[in-house]
Scaffold this motif. Structure first.
Motif, PDB file in Angstrom:
ATOM      1  N   VAL A  23       6.103   8.645   2.409  1.00  0.00           N
ATOM      2  CA  VAL A  23       7.468   8.009   1.874  1.00  0.00           C
ATOM      3  C   VAL A  23       7.546   6.507   2.370  1.00  0.00           C
ATOM      4  CG1 VAL A  23       8.983  10.042   1.223  1.00  0.00           C
ATOM      5  CG2 VAL A  23       8.846   9.248   3.529  1.00  0.00           C
ATOM      6  N   SER A  24       8.378   5.798   1.595  1.00  0.00           N
ATOM      7  CA  SER A  24       8.406   4.396   2.205  1.00  0.00           C
ATOM      8  C   SER A  24       9.915   4.524   2.698  1.00  0.00           C
ATOM      9  CB  SER A  24       8.706   3.556   0.857  1.00  0.00           C
ATOM     10  OG  SER A  24       7.509   3.314   0.336  1.00  0.00           O
ATOM     11  N   ALA A  25      10.217   3.265   3.591  1.00  0.00           N
ATOM     12  CA  ALA A  25      11.630   3.178   4.134  1.00  0.00           C
ATOM     13  C   ALA A  25      12.598   3.204   2.481  1.00  0.00           C
ATOM     14  CB  ALA A  25      11.743   1.886   4.744  1.00  0.00           C
ATOM     15  N   MET A  26      13.918   3.453   2.978  1.00  0.00           N
ATOM     16  CA  MET A  26      14.966   3.349   1.876  1.00  0.00           C
ATOM     17  C   MET A  26      14.777   2.093   1.264  1.00  0.00           C
ATOM     18  SD  MET A  26      17.743   5.715   3.737  1.00  0.00           S
ATOM     19  CE  MET A  26      18.891   6.065   2.443  1.00  0.00           C
TER      20      MET A  26
ATOM     21  N   GLU B 124      15.764  -1.485   3.155  1.00  0.00           N
ATOM     22  CA  GLU B 124      15.623  -1.353   4.559  1.00  0.00           C
ATOM     23  C   GLU B 124      14.774  -2.209   5.418  1.00  0.00           C
ATOM     24  OE1 GLU B 124      17.658   0.170   6.608  1.00  0.00           O
ATOM     25  OE2 GLU B 124      16.590   0.397   8.517  1.00  0.00           O
ATOM     26  N   THR B 125      13.537  -2.224   4.910  1.00  0.00           N
ATOM     27  CA  THR B 125      12.421  -3.221   5.438  1.00  0.00           C
ATOM     28  C   THR B 125      13.022  -4.631   5.571  1.00  0.00           C
ATOM     29  OG1 THR B 125      10.940  -1.561   4.765  1.00  0.00           O
ATOM     30  CG2 THR B 125       9.808  -3.629   5.726  1.00  0.00           C
ATOM     31  N   ASN B 126      13.463  -4.931   4.471  1.00  0.00           N
ATOM     32  CA  ASN B 126      14.123  -6.478   4.262  1.00  0.00           C
ATOM     33  C   ASN B 126      15.291  -6.577   5.240  1.00  0.00           C
ATOM     34  OD1 ASN B 126      12.266  -7.067   2.207  1.00  0.00           O
ATOM     35  ND2 ASN B 126      13.758  -6.792   0.696  1.00  0.00           N
TER      36      ASN B 126
ATOM     37  N   GLY C 220      11.870   2.250   9.805  1.00  0.00           N
ATOM     38  CA  GLY C 220      12.360   2.395   8.274  1.00  0.00           C
ATOM     39  C   GLY C 220      11.567   3.588   7.708  1.00  0.00           C
ATOM     40  N   GLU C 221      10.578   3.950   7.993  1.00  0.00           N
ATOM     41  CA  GLU C 221       9.881   5.138   7.333  1.00  0.00           C
ATOM     42  C   GLU C 221      10.276   6.244   8.109  1.00  0.00           C
ATOM     43  OE1 GLU C 221       8.719   2.090   6.730  1.00  0.00           O
ATOM     44  OE2 GLU C 221       8.038   2.331   4.849  1.00  0.00           O
ATOM     45  N   GLN C 222      10.379   6.117   9.279  1.00  0.00           N
ATOM     46  CA  GLN C 222      10.762   7.472  10.284  1.00  0.00           C
ATOM     47  C   GLN C 222      11.956   7.921   9.777  1.00  0.00           C
ATOM     48  OE1 GLN C 222       9.695   6.764  14.459  1.00  0.00           O
ATOM     49  NE2 GLN C 222      10.879   8.480  14.933  1.00  0.00           N
TER      50      GLN C 222
ATOM     51  N   GLY D 106       4.796   6.621   5.401  1.00  0.00           N
ATOM     52  CA  GLY D 106       3.930   5.474   4.914  1.00  0.00           C
ATOM     53  C   GLY D 106       3.721   4.212   5.819  1.00  0.00           C
ATOM     54  N   PHE D 107       2.807   3.356   5.350  1.00  0.00           N
ATOM     55  CA  PHE D 107       3.054   1.754   5.726  1.00  0.00           C
ATOM     56  C   PHE D 107       2.598   1.855   7.302  1.00  0.00           C
ATOM     57  CE2 PHE D 107       6.487  -1.274   7.177  1.00  0.00           C
ATOM     58  CZ  PHE D 107       5.616  -2.428   6.954  1.00  0.00           C
ATOM     59  N   GLN D 108       2.449   2.875   7.999  1.00  0.00           N
ATOM     60  CA  GLN D 108       2.346   2.625   9.562  1.00  0.00           C
ATOM     61  C   GLN D 108       0.988   3.330  10.026  1.00  0.00           C
ATOM     62  OE1 GLN D 108       4.966   5.439  11.839  1.00  0.00           O
ATOM     63  NE2 GLN D 108       6.209   4.429  10.109  1.00  0.00           N
TER      64      GLN D 108
ATOM     65  N   GLY E  31       0.924  -3.992   6.172  1.00  0.00           N
ATOM     66  CA  GLY E  31       1.250  -5.151   5.109  1.00  0.00           C
ATOM     67  C   GLY E  31       2.271  -4.648   4.257  1.00  0.00           C
ATOM     68  N   ARG E  32       3.130  -5.341   3.598  1.00  0.00           N
ATOM     69  CA  ARG E  32       4.434  -5.176   2.768  1.00  0.00           C
ATOM     70  C   ARG E  32       3.825  -4.008   1.588  1.00  0.00           C
ATOM     71  NH1 ARG E  32       9.509  -7.211   3.570  1.00  0.00           N
ATOM     72  NH2 ARG E  32       9.928  -5.049   2.371  1.00  0.00           N
ATOM     73  N   GLY E  33       4.300  -3.427   1.298  1.00  0.00           N
ATOM     74  CA  GLY E  33       3.886  -2.336   0.219  1.00  0.00           C
ATOM     75  C   GLY E  33       2.802  -1.361   0.522  1.00  0.00           C
ATOM     76  N   GLY E  34       2.815  -1.223   1.746  1.00  0.00           N
ATOM     77  CA  GLY E  34       1.391  -0.542   2.615  1.00  0.00           C
ATOM     78  C   GLY E  34       1.551   0.974   2.309  1.00  0.00           C
ATOM     79  N   SER E  35       2.627   1.419   1.761  1.00  0.00           N
ATOM     80  CA  SER E  35       2.583   2.849   1.814  1.00  0.00           C
ATOM     81  C   SER E  35       1.920   3.568   0.855  1.00  0.00           C
ATOM     82  CB  SER E  35       4.187   3.402   1.489  1.00  0.00           C
ATOM     83  OG  SER E  35       5.318   2.912   2.543  1.00  0.00           O
ATOM     84  N   ASP E  36       1.713   2.691  -0.322  1.00  0.00           N
ATOM     85  CA  ASP E  36       0.776   3.004  -1.385  1.00  0.00           C
ATOM     86  C   ASP E  36      -0.682   3.202  -0.710  1.00  0.00           C
ATOM     87  OD1 ASP E  36       2.614   2.831  -3.310  1.00  0.00           O
ATOM     88  OD2 ASP E  36       1.699   0.616  -4.017  1.00  0.00           O
TER      89      ASP E  36
HETATM   90  N1  ASP Z   1       8.525  -0.168   3.664  1.00  0.00           N
HETATM   91  C1  ASP Z   1       7.564  -1.158   3.536  1.00  0.00           C
HETATM   92  C2  ASP Z   1       7.677  -2.171   2.658  1.00  0.00           C
HETATM   93  O1  ASP Z   1       8.910  -2.528   2.103  1.00  0.00           O
HETATM   94  C3  ASP Z   1       6.238  -0.290   3.008  1.00  0.00           C
HETATM   95  C4  ASP Z   1       6.299   0.259   1.369  1.00  0.00           C
HETATM   96  O2  ASP Z   1       7.433   0.350   1.070  1.00  0.00           O
HETATM   97  O3  ASP Z   1       5.270   0.707   1.036  1.00  0.00           O
HETATM   98  O4  ASP Z   1       6.859  -3.286   2.196  1.00  0.00           O
END
Ligand code: ASP
Ligand code: MG
Length: 408
Positions: free
Chosen positions: A40-43, A46-48, A73-75, A135-137, A149-154
């Motif tokens: 999962v990503s952060a809600m 949240e990251t912003n 965020g992801e935790q 995700g992402f960490q 990096g942003r979007g890293g949960s993928d």
């Molecule tokens: N939470 C992180 C972001 O907003 C990672 C992700 O959502 O993939 O970039």
């Protein structure tokens, strides 16, 4: 029984209700006997929000501390999702990147995954648990928290799918698949049933924002079948995989990508001597400015004109560097334009068919759209045009290559 990695992005876990809906979806797969690793990503937002908090204190926080901050965020979402699963009577256990041991290098804020320890995951799956991973960490060899990096949960999801040898990696998001182009620009855009890794990689690099580029690279490298689908409605989504179909039978063009973040710069009257390209682009690279398209043309007076594109955010910096380079090497002048966009057609079918470029250029000509730059590769053709023509260019190409949705 199949083993799936499911990834849920920020909007899919954007509220408590949505987290509960995600839990229902996972429960359903479990009830059918499938095994699930959820990433999962952060809600959403949240990251912003965390980035903004940091900026209130320091304009340039250290990257190490940014990673410690952003990983929280992801935790939050892994634990909430597990609670929602427990509430449904579904056994589940959450892990941060460090707890799994997703080992990365030490490049904070843009770390690369080096190794994933899959032992805990397999043990949990074997005892009937759903495994929920942040995700992402990750964590580096010294125990520092890193992010990808942003979007890293993928990328986390795809890497985990490769590590546990999942049957498929599902990326649940707020759209129901990969489209022939952005439906906000062309309402006749269609969802693709499938697309190859290569095409998806081009689409992502050329501006389509459905998946993080690196996750597609990873999926191709480790041959992880990826499916992009909506977390809000049922549907088959889009399968991204290697394709055994013969290229001759393929659609010529699978999609149209565009990128609005472009700017171009030209140095005219450059002496036509060995080394000028490096004299122009060296100082640009030294400032970490990424260069995309490059065109050089010899003029009749034996000087050359040198044009290239950069990200729009780097435009003014690149301009200042070029002014200096220009006077140092006795070139005529520097001009630039940051009201341009790049529009690209992508398709593996291009490899085995002639005449695609001419169809593209003819289509744009008929709409009176002037092409400022062109670049090609085996499976894509990109053109730079004035920003005001973006919609027109995308729609006319979408139609010309037979991508429009059939009237219902
Ligand atoms: N939470 C992180 C972001 O907003 C990672 C992700 O959502 O993939 O970039
Ligand atoms: Mg995302």
């Amino acid at each position: 029984m199949a083993l799936y990695v499911y990834k849920f992005g920020g909007t899919s876990v954007g509220s408590v209700e949505r987290i509960k809906a995600v839990a229902e979806k996972i429960k359903k797969a479990r009830d059918q006997g499938d095994q699930v690793v959820a990433v999962v990503s952060a809600m959403s937002g949240e990251t912003n929000r965390l980035v903004a908090l940091a900026k209130e204190i320091q304009t340039q926080p250290t990257e190490r501390e940014m990673d410690v901050l952003l990983s929280t965020g992801e935790q939050v979402t892994i634990s909430l999702l597990c609670m929602a699963l427990h509430e449904l009577g579904c056994s589940a256990c959450s892990y941060t990147g460090a707890q799994v041991r997703i080992l990365t290098d030490s490049s904070h804020t843009k770390a690369r995954i080096q190794e994933i320890d899959d032992r805990k995951i397999h043990a949990d799956l074997k005892s009937g648990r759903v495994v929920v991973v942040a995700g992402f960490q990750g964590v580096d060899e010294h125990g520092n928290i890193t992010t990808l990096g942003r979007g890293g949960s993928d990328t986390t999801a795809v890497a985990l799918a490769a590590a546990v040898k999942a049957d498929e990696c599902h990326i649940y998001t707020d759209v129901d698949g990969v489209y022939t182009t952005d439906p906000r620009v062309e309402p006749k855009a269609r969802r693709l049933d499938k697309i190859t890794f290569e095409e998806m990689l081009e689409m992502a690099s050329l501006g389509s924002k459905v998946l993080q580029i690196r996750s597609v690279e990873f999926a191709g490298k480790y041959n992880v079948a990826l499916r992009v689908l909506s977390s809000f409605e049922e549907g088959p989504g889009t399968l991204i995989s290697y394709d055994e179909e013969s290229e001759m039978e393929k659609a010529l063009v699978s999609g149209i990508a565009f990128n609005k973040d472009e700017a171009k710069l030209t140095v005219t009257g450059v002496p036509d001597l060995p080394g000028v390209a490096s004299k122009i682009l060296g100082p640009i690279a030294d400032q970490n400015i990424e260069v995309d398209m490059i065109v050089q043309n010899i003029a009749e007076d034996a000087t050359t004109d040198f044009t290239f594109t950069v990200h729009r955010n780097d435009y003014l910096r690149a301009m200042a560097i070029l002014e200096k380079v220009c006077s140092d090497m006795g070139a005529r002048r520097v001009t630039g334009d940051d009201n341009i966009v790049k529009v690209s057609i992508v398709g593996v079918g291009m490899r085995s068919h002639a005449g695609i470029a001419s169809t593209m250029f003819k289509t744009l000509a008929e709409e009176g759209i002037n092409i400022r730059m062109i670049s090609t590769s085996e499976i894509k053709i990109s053109v730079v045009v004035d920003e005001k023509y973006l919609e027109l260019a995308v729609r006319s190409l979408h139609k010309a290559f037979g991508l429009d949705k059939k009237e219902q």
